[in-house]
Scaffold this active site. Structure first.
Site, PDB file in Angstrom:
ATOM      1  N   CYS A  22       0.829  -1.210   0.000  1.00  0.00           N
ATOM      2  CA  CYS A  22       0.000   0.000   0.000  1.00  0.00           C
ATOM      3  C   CYS A  22       0.862   1.259   0.000  1.00  0.00           C
ATOM      4  CB  CYS A  22      -0.947  -0.004   1.198  1.00  0.00           C
ATOM      5  SG  CYS A  22      -2.100  -1.391   1.123  1.00  0.00           S
ATOM      6  N   THR A  23       1.993   1.200   0.666  1.00  0.00           N
ATOM      7  CA  THR A  23       2.916   2.333   0.668  1.00  0.00           C
ATOM      8  C   THR A  23       3.512   2.510  -0.724  1.00  0.00           C
ATOM      9  OG1 THR A  23       3.389   2.042   3.013  1.00  0.00           O
ATOM     10  CG2 THR A  23       5.012   3.267   1.723  1.00  0.00           C
TER      11      THR A  23
END
Length: 158
Positions: free
Chosen positions: A46-47
């Site tokens: 997600c980062t």
């Protein structure tokens, strides 16, 4: 319900990382929307995905789009995530997963919230859907490709 290409995007209102309410329909007629659902703030994939959207944000906005990231964490979690990585776009807190359900975003192995990107044009029509839990960066490439096609269509009509 599962949203498909060609469908009118279901409208919703959620709180952003700034604590204000954001409604999808407020972008109608003004901007295309990259609506991306992601599993969780501060996780590796997600980062990577959020930072890829960040690094391409100027190009995406120049293609007439706004980026809206949606996951089930709180407003506070989103604010911390956005601040940590300098994210210039809106993160929306779908704490009860109502919008995720509204769009029919699947889970991976029944437990991990799915990673799905919807490209919605200015008329509110879903033009492209990209589903991939593992190819986080490709979500941005798919968005750029679709937005470029939409821009070409708009120029051809004008």
């Amino acid at each position: 319900m599962t949203v498909k290409v060609g469908d009118k995007a279901p409208n919703f209102t959620l709180s952003s990382q700034m604590g204000d309410n954001v409604t999808l329909s407020e972008f109608l007629g003004k901007k295309n929307v990259i609506l991306y659902f992601y599993p969780k703030d501060e996780t590796t994939g997600c980062t990577k995905e959020a930072c890829t959207f960040r690094d391409n944000y100027e190009q995406l906005t120049s293609l007439g789009a706004e980026v809206l990231g949606v996951s089930g964490q709180s407003v506070e979690s989103h604010k911390s995530f956005a601040t940590h990585y300098g994210l210039p776009f809106i993160l929306l807190a779908d704490v009860n997963n109502k919008v995720r359900e509204l769009y029919g975003v699947p889970s991976t192995m029944g437990i991990i919230p799915g990673r799905v990107t919807y490209i919605i044009d200015k008329k509110g029509i879903v033009r492209h859907i990209f589903v991939s839990q593992t190819q986080a960066k490709r979500h941005v490439e798919e968005a750029k490709k679709t937005l470029t096609e939409i821009e070409k269509e708009e120029k051809a009509i004008a």
